[in-house]
Design an enzyme around this catalytic site. Sequence first.
Site: not given
Ligand code: NAD
Ligand code: GLY
Length: 377
Positions: A135, A157, A199, A241, A251, A255, A259, A262, A266, A279
């Site tokens: 939890r 998030k 982003e 942010k 949100e 917030r 998006n 997005h 999405h 993404h």
């Molecule tokens: P990812 O986590 O898939 O990383 C991209 C690629 O880069 C992967 O293959 C990873 O192994 C590689 N990688 C990571 N760091 C590296 C480094 N320093 N050197 C070499 N390779 C490296 O993708 P991302 O773009 O980081 O994240 C996308 C995800 O984030 C999506 O799932 C999206 O929904 C999520 N997201 C969440 C929020 C939130 O607020 N929580 C906001 C935006 C996006």
């Molecule tokens: N990336 C959208 C949020 O954090 O709300």
Amino acid sequence: MSSAPSPAPSLAVDLPAPLPVATPGGRYDILIAPGLLANPAAWQGLPPAAQAVIVSNPTVWALHGETLQAALAPHYRRVSVALLPDGEQHKDLATLSLVFDHLLREGCDRRTVLFALGGGVIGDMTGFAAATYMRGIPFVQVPTTLLAQVDSSVGGKTAVNHPLGKNMIGAFYQPARVICDLDTLATLPERELRAGLAEVIKYGPIADEAFLAWLEAHVDALLARDAAALAHAVRRSCEIKAWVVGQDERESGLRAILNFGHTFGHAIESGLGYGQWLHGEAVGCGMVLAATLSAELGLVPAAYAERLHALIARAGLPVQAPAMDESRWFQLMRVDKKAQDGEIRFVVIEAPGRAAMVAAPDALVARVIRRHSAARP
Ligand code: NAD
Ligand code: GLY
């Protein structure tokens, strides 16, 4: 049983000024600087525990794992590692279970601290595991992609995808700290750097026109990984942010502006199958459509939408959506978390540097999609 929260321990002086995030769900610092993985000061004052677990994937672990393990060794009796398969297509409940399997096998208790070492996929999944294991246990974000440093590691998030919708299963759960080591960006593949820029660009039109102008002047420097340019882009993005989530953690209003692009993005991601478009690529293209929609609604001049289009193209992001049936677009967009009573709502630019959320007529949205879509093969 609960006890009064203790004040956050002050960080050592040889760190740049931390950027505070204050939400009802937690107050914490974002540290942004080169060399933080190897800087002992960055790892002081984290929640105390006997055990720490690093959650990562084989790609990132091979590059940066040992440095993180060495940083944590003085603070925890045992540091173990849970490696998850790399890729958006593995951001699901089955992969999340691997984290729980590891925590239970290792006898992790409620004080165990999780460290998310990787991009947004690892960060979102580790955060969700931390939110739900026993939890709720503490976790620290150690983002290693540009996208994760400027967006996903901040604000709490956490989620996994469902085959029927992106990030549909998750929780709001704030980290104890975010540690952005800018040096980790040196190993990032070019395509991932560009995806992260989407982003970054987002923050200009939704919140800061001056930042948009700065990005237009520095996009080439960012693509060339100029250290000063990257440091400014990460810090300004995190400031915006933190300002947004500080006002609206869950949100309920403001917030949603984060998006921008997005809803279209999405739909592209889940429509094509997770992992086909990154993404950030889907968000970049989604912003082109959302900017055109804003102009078509008469909120901003067409020239403003064209300006965003040009910047997104200069960042090397796709500006043409994949060919997809209109009915499929609408089916996917209706699953968006912003939809209400089946009505799709879009984040639009209501004036340069300011965003709002609106419903738009389906016919207009369809026209915007057609204008920016590849022809069907
Ligand atoms: P990812 O986590 O898939 O990383 C991209 C690629 O880069 C992967 O293959 C990873 O192994 C590689 N990688 C990571 N760091 C590296 C480094 N320093 N050197 C070499 N390779 C490296 O993708 P991302 O773009 O980081 O994240 C996308 C995800 O984030 C999506 O799932 C999206 O929904 C999520 N997201 C969440 C929020 C939130 O607020 N929580 C906001 C935006 C996006
Ligand atoms: N990336 C959208 C949020 O954090 O709300």
